[in-house]
Design a protein around this motif. Structure first.
Motif, PDB file in Angstrom:
ATOM      1  N   GLY A   1      40.272  29.713  50.298  1.00 12.52           N
ATOM      2  CA  GLY A   1      40.123  31.070  50.794  1.00 12.52           C
ATOM      3  C   GLY A   1      40.858  32.061  49.896  1.00 12.52           C
ATOM      4  N   SER A   2      40.932  33.315  50.342  1.00  8.30           N
ATOM      5  CA  SER A   2      41.604  34.363  49.582  1.00  8.30           C
ATOM      6  C   SER A   2      42.646  35.046  50.465  1.00  8.30           C
ATOM      7  CB  SER A   2      40.583  35.387  49.068  1.00  8.30           C
ATOM      8  OG  SER A   2      39.884  35.983  50.161  1.00  8.30           O
ATOM      9  N   GLY A   3      43.446  35.912  49.838  1.00  6.18           N
ATOM     10  CA  GLY A   3      44.483  36.623  50.590  1.00  6.18           C
ATOM     11  C   GLY A   3      45.503  35.665  51.157  1.00  6.18           C
ATOM     12  N   GLU A   4      45.838  35.810  52.425  1.00  5.53           N
ATOM     13  CA  GLU A   4      46.824  34.948  53.053  1.00  5.53           C
ATOM     14  C   GLU A   4      46.327  33.511  53.203  1.00  5.53           C
ATOM     15  OE1 GLU A   4      47.913  36.658  56.729  1.00  5.53           O
ATOM     16  OE2 GLU A   4      49.017  38.361  55.843  1.00  5.53           O
ATOM     17  N   GLU A   5      45.014  33.304  53.050  1.00  4.90           N
ATOM     18  CA  GLU A   5      44.440  31.964  53.177  1.00  4.90           C
ATOM     19  C   GLU A   5      44.124  31.336  51.819  1.00  4.90           C
ATOM     20  OE1 GLU A   5      42.117  31.973  57.403  1.00  4.90           O
ATOM     21  OE2 GLU A   5      41.078  32.957  55.724  1.00  4.90           O
ATOM     22  N   TRP A   6      44.820  31.813  50.771  1.00  2.00           N
ATOM     23  CA  TRP A   6      44.493  31.348  49.423  1.00  2.00           C
ATOM     24  C   TRP A   6      44.803  29.866  49.213  1.00  2.00           C
ATOM     25  CZ3 TRP A   6      47.934  30.034  45.262  1.00  2.00           C
ATOM     26  CH2 TRP A   6      49.283  30.056  45.607  1.00  2.00           C
ATOM     27  N   GLN A   7      45.642  29.265  50.081  1.00  2.00           N
ATOM     28  CA  GLN A   7      45.940  27.840  49.976  1.00  2.00           C
ATOM     29  C   GLN A   7      45.176  27.020  51.004  1.00  2.00           C
ATOM     30  OE1 GLN A   7      47.184  26.638  47.401  1.00  2.00           O
ATOM     31  NE2 GLN A   7      49.413  26.560  47.435  1.00  2.00           N
ATOM     32  N   VAL A   8      44.304  27.655  51.752  1.00  2.00           N
ATOM     33  CA  VAL A   8      43.571  26.973  52.812  1.00  2.00           C
ATOM     34  C   VAL A   8      42.184  26.563  52.307  1.00  2.00           C
ATOM     35  CG1 VAL A   8      42.638  27.153  55.153  1.00  2.00           C
ATOM     36  CG2 VAL A   8      44.776  28.332  54.555  1.00  2.00           C
ATOM     37  N   LYS A   9      41.803  25.309  52.550  1.00  2.00           N
ATOM     38  CA  LYS A   9      40.479  24.838  52.186  1.00  2.00           C
ATOM     39  C   LYS A   9      39.471  25.329  53.216  1.00  2.00           C
ATOM     40  CE  LYS A   9      42.175  20.755  49.753  1.00  2.00           C
ATOM     41  NZ  LYS A   9      42.139  19.276  49.636  1.00  2.00           N
ATOM     42  N   LYS A  10      38.644  26.278  52.786  1.00  3.43           N
ATOM     43  CA  LYS A  10      37.747  26.961  53.723  1.00  3.43           C
ATOM     44  C   LYS A  10      36.302  26.471  53.645  1.00  3.43           C
ATOM     45  CE  LYS A  10      38.679  30.326  55.703  1.00  3.43           C
ATOM     46  NZ  LYS A  10      39.115  30.539  57.106  1.00  3.43           N
ATOM     47  N   LYS A  11      35.863  26.029  52.471  1.00  3.12           N
ATOM     48  CA  LYS A  11      34.449  25.721  52.289  1.00  3.12           C
ATOM     49  C   LYS A  11      34.271  24.328  51.695  1.00  3.12           C
ATOM     50  CE  LYS A  11      33.758  30.576  50.953  1.00  3.12           C
ATOM     51  NZ  LYS A  11      33.296  31.465  49.864  1.00  3.12           N
TER      52      LYS A  11
ATOM     53  N   ASP B   1      44.041  27.993  38.015  1.00  3.10           N
ATOM     54  CA  ASP B   1      44.413  27.624  39.381  1.00  3.10           C
ATOM     55  C   ASP B   1      44.128  28.808  40.302  1.00  3.10           C
ATOM     56  OD1 ASP B   1      45.387  24.955  39.644  1.00  3.10           O
ATOM     57  OD2 ASP B   1      47.049  25.508  38.340  1.00  3.10           O
ATOM     58  N   HIS B   2      43.641  28.513  41.502  1.00  4.90           N
ATOM     59  CA  HIS B   2      43.295  29.568  42.450  1.00  4.90           C
ATOM     60  C   HIS B   2      44.529  30.423  42.778  1.00  4.90           C
ATOM     61  CE1 HIS B   2      44.782  26.133  44.733  1.00  4.90           C
ATOM     62  NE2 HIS B   2      45.089  26.947  45.719  1.00  4.90           N
ATOM     63  N   THR B   3      44.293  31.694  43.021  1.00  8.26           N
ATOM     64  CA  THR B   3      45.370  32.639  43.362  1.00  8.26           C
ATOM     65  C   THR B   3      44.971  33.414  44.615  1.00  8.26           C
ATOM     66  OG1 THR B   3      44.458  34.452  42.038  1.00  8.26           O
ATOM     67  CG2 THR B   3      45.910  32.889  40.911  1.00  8.26           C
ATOM     68  N   THR B   4      45.838  34.328  45.047  1.00 10.74           N
ATOM     69  CA  THR B   4      45.546  35.136  46.246  1.00 10.74           C
ATOM     70  C   THR B   4      44.354  36.044  46.026  1.00 10.74           C
ATOM     71  OG1 THR B   4      47.143  36.789  45.502  1.00 10.74           O
ATOM     72  CG2 THR B   4      47.933  35.082  47.023  1.00 10.74           C
ATOM     73  N   THR B   5      44.093  36.427  44.774  1.00  7.45           N
ATOM     74  CA  THR B   5      42.998  37.353  44.485  1.00  7.45           C
ATOM     75  C   THR B   5      41.763  36.679  43.905  1.00  7.45           C
ATOM     76  OG1 THR B   5      44.005  37.823  42.335  1.00  7.45           O
ATOM     77  CG2 THR B   5      44.561  39.297  44.162  1.00  7.45           C
ATOM     78  N   ILE B   6      41.975  35.557  43.182  1.00  9.80           N
ATOM     79  CA  ILE B   6      40.841  34.833  42.591  1.00  9.80           C
ATOM     80  C   ILE B   6      40.881  33.403  43.110  1.00  9.80           C
ATOM     81  CG2 ILE B   6      39.704  34.105  40.466  1.00  9.80           C
ATOM     82  CD1 ILE B   6      41.064  36.386  39.029  1.00  9.80           C
TER      83      ILE B   6
END
Length: 528
Positions: free
Chosen positions: A328-338, A383-388
Motif C-alpha cells: 500500500g501507500s502512505g501509512e500502509e506502505w508496509q502493508v501487503k494490500k494486493k 524498495d517501496h516507500t510511503t510515496t512510491i
C-alpha cells in the motif's frame, strides 16, 4: 635453498618412492579415483609457468586455487591419502588426505591445499577439513566451471555431512535416487585480504562459510533405460566474521556478523537481516547465493550425452524469478494490500552440452557451453516507500556484496572463473569487476594412445562490467588452451607423467597474455 635445488629434491624424493611402493597402472581422468594396487596413494609434483603479461586464464583457472597470475611461478607439491572408496564393500569406511605445496610467486609461501579426515557409516559420510571436491553435473576437465560451487578457488576448511553418492530410495524400484550435503566452515584468506587491500578498501576477517546441495535422479539401469534426469539445488552463504569498510574520511566502519546459533540457522534457511538493512528494509542475513541445476542424460553402448542447465541467483527475486509488489501507500506502505507480483525475465543461464565417445581415441569428449549473466533481475532496484509503493529487486551484482568481499577465496572466485576474479584488480579492491557478460565455451579432449592424452579449451566472452561500474564500451576477450600429457610406463620412470600446456588471452577483460606451463608428476600407491 634455491628453487632449482628444491625442484631437484622433489624429483629425487619421488624416485625414492618409486623404488619402494607399488605402481599404479591406471591412466584415468583427473576427476576419477585411481584404481589402486595399494591402500595408500601418493603423488609428487613439480610445476612451472612462464608467461608474458599475466598467466593466461586456462593455465590459472579451475585448479582449486593452486595457481598464480605472476609471469613466472611454480610449486613443488606432495600428497598422501587413503581413499574412503577402499571400504566400499563394508558398512563403514574411513579416509584421510594431506596435500601441501611450496610455491614461488604465489599469494602464500606455503600452501596446505588439502588436509582432511572422513568417515562413512552405511551411506552417510562425515568429513572434517579442507578437501578438493569436483563439480556436480559437469565435466571437470572441459567445462568452464559451475556458477556456485566451482573448482576455481582453494578449498574451504569445513565440517561436512553428506550422501556423497546417489542413494536408491526404497520402494521405487531403483528409479529414484538422492544425494546431497550440508557443510559449515571458515574462510582462511584474512592475511591475503590485509595485504591485497592494504586495509584501504573493504575486507573481512574470520568469515564463516555454509554450503548445501540436494539432487534427485530419476532413471534406472542405463543399459535397460538409457534416459535419465537429474535435478538439484546448490546454495551457499558467507556470514559471521568481522567486516571492515574504510570511509573516505580515513575512518573505518566495523560490522560484526552474527555468530550465534541463530546466525547459523539463518545461513541454512536464509532469513534474518544484516545490520545495514535497518528496520524497514530487511534482506536475508549474509551473502546468499545459489544455482538451480538440471541435467538430462542419454546413454548408449558406444556413447553418452548430456544437456545441462545452471541457473544462478543472488537473492530470492532471482531464485524464484518472482517478487512481491502489492504494498500500500502512505501509512500502509508496509502493508501487503494486493495480490501483485513482478515476474523477472528468464535471461541469465548457463546451458551446456557434453558428449562422451566411450572408445574414442583422437576425440573422446566434447563440451559446449553458453553463459549469459547480463540481466541480473534488471537494471532497476527500488524498495517501496510511503510515496512510491512499487518494489523492484534488480541489479543483483553477482558475486559481490555490500558487506563481505564477495564470493571469492584468496582472490579467486569460488564459482565460474569467467566472472573476473578480484586477484586481477590493480587497485587493491576485492571486487568482481566483470560480472555482466555473455560467453561461448568449447572444450574437447582425446586419448590417441594408452600413454597420451590432450585437451583443448577455447572461450569467447563479451563483458559490460557491473551495473554500478560499467565499462565505457563493450569489452571482448578470447582465451584458449592446448595441453598434452604423456605417461611413462617402463623402467624407473614408470607412472611418471609430463604435461605441457600453452595458452593465450586476447582482449580488454583479461588483457593480452600468453604463456607455457610444464608439470612433472609421479603417482603411485602402497600398502603397509
Amino acid at each position: 635453498m634455491n628453487q632449482k635445488k628444491v625442484f631437484l629434491l622433489a624429483l629425487i624424493s619421488a624416485a625414492t618412492l618409486n623404488a619402494t611402493a607399488q605402481d599404479n597402472d591406471n591412466y584415468d581422468d583427473e576427476t576419477t579415483t585411481l584404481q589402486k594396487k595399494g591402500e595408500f596413494e601418493y603423488s609428487a609434483e613439480a610445476q612451472g609457468s612462464f608467461s608474458h603479461g599475466k598467466t593466461p586464464l586456462w593455465l590459472n583457472a579451475n585448479k582449486y586455487g593452486l595457481s598464480s597470475l605472476d609471469e613466472n611461478n611454480g610449486y613443488i607439491r606432495g600428497s598422501l591419502q587413503r581413499n574412503i572408496g577402499n571400504d566400499m564393500e563394508k558398512k563403514w569406511g574411513y579416509g584421510f588426505g594431506i596435500d601441501a605445496a611450496v610455491p614461488f610467486n604465489y599469494t602464500s609461501n606455503v600452501v596446505l591445499q588439502q588436509a582432511y579426515v572422513e568417515g562413512r557409516w552405511l551411506h552417510g559420510t562425515l568429513s572434517i577439513g579442507a578437501k578438493e571436491r569436483p563439480m556436480n553435473l559437469k565435466d571437470n576437465r572441459l567445462s568452464s566451471g559451475s556458477q556456485t560451487l566451482g573448482i576455481n578457488a582453494r578449498p574451504v576448511p569445513q565440517v561436512r555431512l553428506a550422501l556423497e553418492d546417489y542413494w536408491k530410495v526404497p520402494f521405487t524400484g531403483g528409479w529414484v535416487q538422492l544425494k546431497g550435503h550440508v557443510a559449515y566452515g571458515i574462510m582462511t584468506d584474512d592475511s591475503w585480504q590485509h595485504e591485497f587491500t592494504s586495509k584501504r578498501s573493504r575486507y573481512a576477517d574470520n568469515v564463516l562459510y555454509h554450503s548445501k546441495a540436494g539432487f534427485i535422479r530419476i532413471g534406472s539401469d542405463p543399459y535397460m533405460h538409457p534416459l535419465s534426469l537429474e535435478l538439484g539445488l546448490e546454495m551457499a552463504s558467507q556470514f559471521g566474521g568481522k567486516s571492515y569498510l574504510p570511509n573516505g574520511d580515513g575512518t573505518v566502519s566495523v560490522i560484526n556478523g552474527n555468530t550465534s546459533l541463530k546466525g547459523y540457522w539463518n545461513a541454512f534457511v536464509p532469513g534474518g537481516k544484516d545490520i545495514t538493512d535497518g528496520e524497514n528494509y530487511k534482506n536475508a542475513e549474509g551473502n546468499q547465493l545459489g544455482s538451480w541445476m538440471m541435467r538430462l542424460n542419454l546413454e548408449k553402448d558406444l556413447w553418452k550425452a548430456g544437456l545441462y542447465v545452471d541457473k544462478f541467483f543472488e537473492d530470492h527475486s532471482a531464485m524464484f524469478q518472482l517478487d512481491y509488489d502489492g504494498y500500500g501507500s502512505g501509512e500502509e506502505w508496509q502493508v501487503k494490500k494486493k495480490r501483485r507480483y513482478v515476474l523477472y525475465d528468464f535471461k541469465d543461464w548457463m546451458i551446456g552440452f557434453d558428449l562422451n565417445m566411450k572408445y574414442g581415441t583422437w576425440l573422446r569428449n566434447i563440451v559446449v557451453e553458453y553463459i549469459y549473466t547480463k540481466y541480473q533481475s534488471g537494471p532497476i532496484y527500488h524498495d517501496h516507500t510511503t510515496t512510491i509503493p512499487d518494489h523492484i529487486g534488480g541489479t543483483d551484482n553477482y558475486y559481490n556484496h555490500n558487506i563481505y568481499p564477495g564470493w571469492q577465496h584468496w582472490g579467486q572466485v569460488m564459482g565460474n572463473p569467467l566472472f573476473r576474479s578480484p586477484i586481477y584488480n590493480q587497485n587493491g579492491s576485492i571486487f568482481v569487476q566483470d560480472n555482466r557478460f555473455m560467453a561461448f565455451h568449447l572444450g574437447f579432449d582425446g586419448r590417441p594412445s594408452d600413454n597420451t592424452r590432450y585437451r583443448v579449451l577455447a572461450t569467447y566472452q563479451e563483458g559490460l562490467g557491473t551495473y554500478g561500474s560499467p565499462y565505457n564500451d563493450l569489452r571482448h576477450n578470447i582465451s584458449f588452451l592446448v595441453e598434452g600429457e604423456y605417461k611413462f610406463t617402463r623402467s624407473l620412470l614408470r607412472n611418471w607423467s609430463v604435461k605441457g600446456g600453452y595458452a593465450m588471452d586476447f582482449g580488454g577483460i583479461l588483457g593480452n597474455n600468453y604463456g607455457f606451463q610444464l608439470t612433472i608428476t609421479k603417482r603411485g600407491s602402497f600398502s603397509l
